[in-house]
Design a protein around this motif. Structure first.
Motif, short mmCIF file in Angstrom:
data_model
loop_
_atom_site.label_atom_id
_atom_site.label_comp_id
_atom_site.label_asym_id
_atom_site.label_seq_id
_atom_site.Cartn_x
_atom_site.Cartn_y
_atom_site.Cartn_z
N GLN A 126 11.03 10.76 13.28
CA GLN A 126 11.04 12.11 12.71
C GLN A 126 9.94 12.25 11.67
OE1 GLN A 126 15.06 12.37 11.25
NE2 GLN A 126 15.89 13.12 13.20
N PHE A 127 9.78 11.22 10.84
CA PHE A 127 8.72 11.25 9.82
C PHE A 127 7.34 11.34 10.48
CE2 PHE A 127 5.52 8.91 7.41
CZ PHE A 127 5.54 9.58 6.19
N LEU A 128 7.13 10.54 11.53
CA LEU A 128 5.83 10.52 12.21
C LEU A 128 5.54 11.86 12.88
CD1 LEU A 128 5.93 6.95 13.82
CD2 LEU A 128 4.70 7.65 11.77
N ASN A 129 6.58 12.50 13.43
CA ASN A 129 6.39 13.79 14.11
C ASN A 129 5.98 14.89 13.15
OD1 ASN A 129 6.99 12.72 16.62
ND2 ASN A 129 9.17 13.23 16.50
N GLU A 130 6.34 14.72 11.88
CA GLU A 130 5.99 15.74 10.88
C GLU A 130 4.56 15.57 10.37
OE1 GLU A 130 8.89 15.17 7.87
OE2 GLU A 130 10.57 15.93 9.09
N LYS A 131 3.90 14.48 10.73
CA LYS A 131 2.56 14.20 10.24
C LYS A 131 1.52 14.39 11.35
CE LYS A 131 4.42 12.89 6.38
NZ LYS A 131 4.30 13.70 5.15
N GLU A 132 0.30 14.65 10.91
CA GLU A 132 -0.81 14.71 11.87
C GLU A 132 -1.38 13.30 12.02
OE1 GLU A 132 -3.73 17.57 10.86
OE2 GLU A 132 -2.30 19.24 10.71
N VAL A 137 -2.03 5.78 16.73
CA VAL A 137 -0.76 5.52 16.05
C VAL A 137 0.41 5.87 16.95
CG1 VAL A 137 0.69 6.14 14.09
CG2 VAL A 137 -1.76 5.87 13.77
N ARG A 138 0.33 7.04 17.60
CA ARG A 138 1.44 7.48 18.46
C ARG A 138 1.61 6.53 19.65
NH1 ARG A 138 3.34 11.95 16.47
NH2 ARG A 138 1.98 13.37 15.31
N SER A 139 0.48 6.07 20.21
CA SER A 139 0.55 5.13 21.34
C SER A 139 1.16 3.80 20.90
CB SER A 139 -0.86 4.91 21.90
OG SER A 139 -0.85 3.92 22.89
N ALA A 140 0.77 3.32 19.69
CA ALA A 140 1.30 2.04 19.18
C ALA A 140 2.80 2.15 18.93
CB ALA A 140 0.56 1.65 17.91
N PHE A 141 3.23 3.30 18.42
CA PHE A 141 4.66 3.48 18.16
C PHE A 141 5.44 3.55 19.47
CE2 PHE A 141 8.38 6.28 17.22
CZ PHE A 141 9.03 5.39 16.37
N ALA A 168 -2.10 0.13 12.80
CA ALA A 168 -2.60 1.45 13.18
C ALA A 168 -2.16 2.50 12.16
CB ALA A 168 -2.10 1.83 14.57
N LEU A 169 -0.92 2.38 11.69
CA LEU A 169 -0.37 3.33 10.73
C LEU A 169 -1.07 3.23 9.37
CD1 LEU A 169 1.86 5.48 10.48
CD2 LEU A 169 3.42 3.67 9.76
N LEU A 170 -1.40 2.01 8.97
CA LEU A 170 -2.04 1.81 7.66
C LEU A 170 -3.41 2.48 7.58
CD1 LEU A 170 -1.18 -1.94 6.87
CD2 LEU A 170 -0.37 0.09 5.66
N GLN A 171 -4.08 2.58 8.71
CA GLN A 171 -5.41 3.17 8.72
C GLN A 171 -5.41 4.66 8.39
OE1 GLN A 171 -7.36 2.22 12.44
NE2 GLN A 171 -6.87 0.05 12.28
N VAL A 172 -4.26 5.31 8.57
CA VAL A 172 -4.21 6.77 8.36
C VAL A 172 -3.21 7.18 7.28
CG1 VAL A 172 -4.95 7.26 10.72
CG2 VAL A 172 -2.51 7.03 10.22
N SER A 173 -2.58 6.19 6.61
CA SER A 173 -1.52 6.55 5.66
C SER A 173 -1.84 6.17 4.22
CB SER A 173 -0.21 5.87 6.08
OG SER A 173 -0.35 4.46 6.03
N ASN A 174 -3.09 5.82 3.94
CA ASN A 174 -3.51 5.47 2.57
C ASN A 174 -2.65 4.35 1.96
OD1 ASN A 174 -5.53 7.47 2.52
ND2 ASN A 174 -3.99 9.03 2.05
#
Length: 744
Positions: A126-132, A137-141, A168-174
């Motif tokens: 749900q958290f990931l769906n709310e983010k761009e 990242v989506r493929s890895a999840f 993958a998530l760390l690259q876009v989540s600061n």
């Protein structure tokens, strides 16, 4: 075919090496199962115990035994049993006259914290769906979720996919998810919904339908106990025909289970969970006040987590264990600690009282109520822990006088603060030094059959018999493990098998260097002028500096080295000495470089030729192939520490329960010390053999074991060396006498 013929046919079909010890073991295990014996079988690495246990189990199931439980201490050994069954036994099951369809079903069951929480994955999605997020990242999840299904939610099979997703998530989540670990996505200890526990419940269901169950010591102990206190409940299995592998750890597991341990960081996690549930719920009357009190409690807990280690930084000692009754800590320090504990308890009470406001509980989310019950249970246990501190704080004393809980100060328990190795996060703990009678009553007394096996299980005295032994095995003594587990006087035992199997291969290329000039880790009892703690610290530093000098001289350009230390304090000091003297070699130290042993091992394996691994938790369970490990260093033999909480608890118990006549207090204490040390010889002996077993895992292995504890050489009354080391190097002695032992 009889079982011996089946074993030989299995060897022919698989191409594995025939071993007389393994054939004998298959027959011994099967005999114990079929005749409902109590058996003690020591089987060193390389004798083929895993295959022997599984073959005997299949045979016994085929011949009428209803269900067999195989219990281990380590998860990697549980996997080894499962892999061996599916890779070797099941493909050749026809030698038993069975097909794959009619073969006994096998199942693996672990504790709930080893399985993914469905709710946590849903919330993460749900958290990931709310983010761009990027497609990467989506493929890895998506692949991570797929892997969860394929692994039935077992986290031991998800490390790689989780790491890819996290990177993958760390690259876009600061860096927001920098501290996220796979363990954060597992089931909470608190009760939860069936949907949330889907994978764990499925594992329990598979176990209930299996004939052979591979599990851990904790599950066996818990189910044995629960089946007696709740006779109407149903369980995935009830231990009846029980094979306990790594049996030397069984009573230690019971000791851990029967202790109370509450980590401050765990309290913080629970309060965070409550906050998340309340914040995400619809508005209700009292919500703002509840959130404010939860935030205040969270602040107190976080502050305490930092403050307690700071208060006790000079007194934590070996393994980061601090004992309240040791007499080493000034009253002013106790007072600061007591005030901090009082803050935790008062803030917790304020929060819990508000959450129980009439009518409010009905408006709070049910999950938050569940978490609150778990929090209250843990705080109640801290209250009991706080009893020894009450005299140091008026506010704490007032709290304890009004606390609605049963408080006891029994000689059967001792209170300690433990600290995690790297961050020094504190935990409150209440420990039991002796669990033998509990195990006797709740686990072993009514078992039809129990087989205890391990690579190191027998008493030290067993190896006096090796001198004249020319066979594959000897009839060993197992009095120590019997006493620890309460098995010694179980009258119902129809017969007992006691066997030590010898190594099936030669250790001609493993040498042991004993450093006779190494400083001895001990205090001068006649030196009354210098503080005992200071003496030990100086002795420790002298020994570790000596160890570091030897290691630095040998390893300026090559790694492939494992160093075993008895405590985290040893690891920390030795790490600093080594780093100061090595330029081209990396030192990876448990609790210093990385917190967990598994992480340290992973890093070591990636560049073993240039790495030195320093650990305190690797006396067993570390399995490095010969090409990754040439030198094994053992800093000192892990004799018991008279200043440890367990030692002192046993001392108080013996003094209180003994009859001492006209002996002085000093004479009584010396006598009690001797009794405890004598009883600990076998445990020390077996732990040392476990450590030495990190080298010489298979035939043809080569290398050197370095021993820096000159006490192992000993001295007779006439001053001659007593050759005590022969107890600790039995396998070398069996094959080669003394030619592999070199006193440096």
């Amino acid at each position: 075919m009889d079982l011996k013929e089946i074993y030989r046919e299995f060897i022919n079909k698989t191409g594995l090496n025939y071993r007389q010890q393994q054939e004998d073991m298959v027959l011994q295990f099967a005999d114990a199962l079929m005749k409902q014996k109590v058996a003690f079988i020591e089987s060193p690495t390389g004798t083929g115990k895993t295959i022997a246990v599984l073959m005997a189990s299949i045979w016994a199931i085929q011949n009428g035994v209803p269900q067999i439980v195989i219990s281990t201490f380590r998860k990697d050994l549980q996997r080894e049993y499962m892999n061996t069954f599916y890779d070797f036994l099941l493909p050749n099951i026809d030698i038993f006259g069975l097909s794959k369809e009619t073969a006994p079903k096998i199942a693996l069951l672990k504790g709930r914290s080893n399985y993914i929480s469905v709710n946590k994955i849903v919330k993460l999605e749900q958290f990931l769906n709310e983010k761009e997020l990027t497609e990467e990242v989506r493929s890895a999840f998506k692949k991570f979720k797929q892997a969860i299904e394929e692994a039935n939610g077992d986290i031991d099979f998800l490390a790689d996919e989780f790491e890819i997703f996290k990177n993958a998530l760390l690259q876009v989540s600061n860096g927001k998810f920098k501290n996220m670990e796979l363990q954060d996505l597992t089931l909470p200890i608190s009760p939860t919904t069936e949907e949330d526990a889907k994978y764990y419940l499925a594992a329990k269901q598979r176990a209930a339908g299996a004939k052979i169950i591979v599990t851990n010591h904790a599950m066996v102990i818990l189910y044995s106990y629960l089946s007696k206190v709740n006779k109407n409940a149903t369980f995935p299995f009830l231990p009846q025909y029980l094979i306990i592998d790594e049996a030397h750890n069984f009573h230690l597991t019971a000791q851990s289970i029967l202790s109370d341990k509450v980590a401050v960081s765990k309290l913080i996690m629970i309060v965070n969970d409550i906050l998340d549930e309340v914040q995400s719920s619809s508005d209700f009357r009292g919500k703002k006040v509840l959130l404010r009190k939860a935030e205040q409690l969270l602040t107190v807990l976080k502050d305490s987590k930092k403050r307690i280690p700071e208060i006790l930084k000079n007194y934590v000692g070996d393994s980061h264990v601090f004992f309240l009754d040791s007499g080493k800590v000034p009253a002013i320090v106790f007072s600061k600690l007591a005030d901090t504990v009082s803050e935790i308890l008062n803030s917790s009470r304020s929060f819990l009282q508000y959450i129980k406001t009439p009518g409010l509980e009905k408006r709070i989310p049910k999950t938050a109520i569940t978490y609150t019950a778990d929090f209250e249970d843990k705080v109640t246990r801290i209250v009991e822990f706080s009893v020894p501190l009450r005299k140091y704080s008026s506010s704490l004393n007032l709290f304890l006088n009004t606390a609605s809980t049963y408080l006891s100060d029994s000689s059967d328990v001792y209170y300690i603060l433990t600290f995690s190795p790297q961050e020094l996060y504190p935990s409150f703990a209440r420990m039991k030094p002796d669990v033998s009678q509990w195990l006797r009553s709740n686990v072993f007394y009514s078992l039809p059959c129990c087989i205890m096996t391990s690579g190191t299980l027998a008493d030290a005295s067993s190896f006096l018999k090796i001198e004249d032994s020319k066979g594959l095995f000897i009839q060993g003594n197992f009095e120590y493990i019997k006493k620890c587990c309460g098995i010694k006087n179980i009258e119902r035992a129809k017969s007992v098998t006691q066997v030590i199997y010898q190594l099936p291969f030669r250790l001609k290329d493993i040498y042991v260097y004993i450093y006779s000039n190494a400083p001895v880790f001990e205090i001068d009892e006649d030196n009354g002028e210098e503080d005992r703690v200071l003496q030990l610290q100086k002795a420790r530093e002298r020994l570790l500096q000596y160890c570091a000098d030897v290691i630095i001289n040998r390893h300026q350009e090559s790694g492939k080295t494992l160093v075993l230390c008895p405590s985290y304090e040893d690891v920390r000091i030795l790490h600093n000495f080594l780093v100061a003297g090595l330029r081209q070699i990396d030192v990876i130290s448990q609790g210093v470089t990385y917190a967990g042993l598994s992480v340290c091992l992973d890093r070591y394996r990636k560049n073993y030729e240039k790495n030195i691994l320093v650990v305190t938790g690797g006396w067993e369970g570390i399995d490095l192939p010969d090409e990754m490990l040439k030198d094994l260093y053992i800093v000192r033999i892990p004799f018991p520490n008279p200043d440890s909480p367990e030692f002192q608890a046993k001392e108080r118990h013996l003094i209180k329960s003994g009859t001492w006549g006209n002996k002085t207090e000093q004479e009584i204490r010396k006598t009690v010390h001797w009794i405890i040390l004598r009883e600990s010889i076998d445990e020390t002996f077996n732990k040392t053999r476990q450590g030495m077993g990190r080298k010489g895992r298979k035939e043809g292995d080569s290398g050197i074991i370095h021993l820096f504890d000159s006490r192992i050489l000993g001295k007779n009354k006439d001053g001659r060396t007593s050759q005590l080391y022969k107890y600790y190097l039995p396998y070398l002695k069996w094959k080669y006498g003394e030619e592999n032992v070199i006193v440096v």
